[in-house]
Design an enzyme around this catalytic site. Structure first.
Site, short mmCIF file in Angstrom:
data_model
loop_
_atom_site.label_atom_id
_atom_site.label_comp_id
_atom_site.label_asym_id
_atom_site.label_seq_id
_atom_site.Cartn_x
_atom_site.Cartn_y
_atom_site.Cartn_z
N CYS A 124 64.29 40.65 76.99
CA CYS A 124 65.22 40.55 78.12
C CYS A 124 66.66 40.59 77.63
O CYS A 124 67.50 41.30 78.20
CB CYS A 124 64.96 39.26 78.89
SG CYS A 124 66.02 39.03 80.33
N CYS A 221 60.66 32.79 82.54
CA CYS A 221 61.10 32.72 83.93
C CYS A 221 60.10 33.28 84.94
O CYS A 221 60.02 32.79 86.06
CB CYS A 221 62.46 33.42 84.09
SG CYS A 221 62.44 35.19 83.76
#
Length: 385
Positions: A124, A221
């Site tokens: 990410c 997440c």
């Protein structure tokens, strides 16, 4: 766009390294809605910088709202926007759901199905935050982009260097090893020098931020409650095929309901009790649908093949036959002494001086200078054990 090398005769270098007043220095702050990035944005705004807050919507809010401890969920976007309103700077939410799925989530699922143990937070940072978001910051004519990561950017003889955070307990260098030199030129990490998270929360209280006592995010997440398997099964229906749990001689000891439910080094939850000695997962054979177990000493590894290396040293990686460094093979473990033997500028064999247990394909191997806090980059462990 100015940089730290700009002529300083007209104005002294400001805290972000630019030779102009903070009011003339635009900085995009990547805001997750947590206390760290909120403090960065608030502090820079108070110092008079031209702050622009940006929050990324990475996945469906409907699923995220029911999940505590995740970043970039619906509540977090609200919290980031509230900080911006309180401190008086603009804030934007960018829809990156498709980018995030293509660049991070799909690879995460496929890696698990291949028997690896991926680290999506690294991808990410590499493929979304420090690539697309960084380019967005440049499109907004920002002089730099700041984040709430606990890591330090220091100027060395050859330019910007990456260094571990002052607080070893908060250091995030493992997750940022793939930062490129040109990205490092543009990035700023204002929290890296702090001695503890308590200092960050004290700053949040000083600025009157509502997130001052907000808990830290713990899980990946997009993985509710840390249940990787359920996410993968939704992404890849039918992926959890049953198979055998076998010992290293091939003797069947039990059955499993999908290789994706297991990781190298796992002991609990194997369902093969009653044996004289404890057994651990030592290998995952995806093709045969086998979970292979063995004694703990079989987890010990000294030689680790690493590829996709991002090298941040002053000399090319392949300029030496050996590099004596410290390496970290898991985010939760301290760096250990090792020797890097380059095969090319992007591939090497790493030999640990003392064997480590549970080295797993899909994890990162991060390199550190053995004489300082500097990070020399790292790469991906690519062969199963």
């Amino acid at each position: 766009m100015l940089n730290a090398a700009t002529d300083t005769t007209t104005h002294p270098i400001n805290s972000l390294g630019f030779a102009k007043p903070p009011s003339e220095t635009r900085v995009v702050v990547a805001m997750s809605g947590g206390v760290d990035s909120s403090v960065v944005a608030a502090q820079l705004a108070e110092e008079g910088y031209d702050v622009v807050g940006v929050t990324l919507q990475l996945y469906d809010h409907g699923a995220a709202l029911s999940k505590k401890g995740a970043c970039c969920a619906g509540r977090d976007i609200h919290d980031a926007r509230r900080v911006a309103e309180e401190m008086g700077f603009p804030h934007y939410v960018l829809d990156y759901e498709n980018v995030f799925k293509d660049a991070v989530i799909d690879e995460f699922a496929d890696s698990y199905l291949a028997g690896a143990t991926p680290v999506p937070c690294i991808r990410c940072n590499e493929r979304v935050k420090f690539k697309d978001l960084l380019n967005t910051a440049k499109d907004l004519d920002a002089d730099c982009m700041a984040t709430g990561h606990y890591i330090q950017r220091k100027m060395g003889k050859n330019g910007a260097e990456l260094h571990s955070a002052a607080d070893a307990n908060r250091d995030q260098s493992y997750f940022l090893f793939s930062t490129k030199e040109e990205q490092l030129d543009y990035l700023r990490f204002p929290l890296g020098h702090l001695a503890s998270k308590a200092e960050t929360r004290a700053l949040a209280a000083k600025y009157g931020l509502a997130v001052a006592d907000k808990p830290d995010s713990q899980d990946i997440c997009f993985v509710p409650n840390g249940n990787y398997a359920s996410v993968i099964e939704k992404l890849r229906p039918g992926a959890a095929e049953p198979g055998d749990i076998v010992d290293t001689d091939g003797t069947v000891l039990g059955q499993h309901n999908g290789v994706l439910h297991y990781t190298v080094g796992q002991r609990r939850g194997l369902g093969i009790g009653g044996l004289a000695d404890p057994l651990y997962v030592v290998k995952l054979d995806v093709d045969k649908k086998q979970v292979i177990v063995g004694p703990k000493d079989m987890l010990a590894t000294r030689k680790i093949p690493v590829r996709e290396i991002n090298w941040l040293g002053d000399e090319p990686l392949s300029s030496r036959k050996e590099w004596h460094v410290l390496v970290r093979v898991r985010s939760t473990r301290p760096p250990r002494e090792a020797i890097i033997r380059p095969i090319s500028d992007t591939e090497a064999e790493v030999e640990l001086i003392v064997a480590e247990e549970g080295v797993s394909a899909g994890q990162a191997c991060v390199f550190y200078d053995d004489n300082s806090t500097r990070i020399f980059g790292g790469g991906w462990i690519w062969r199963g054990y």
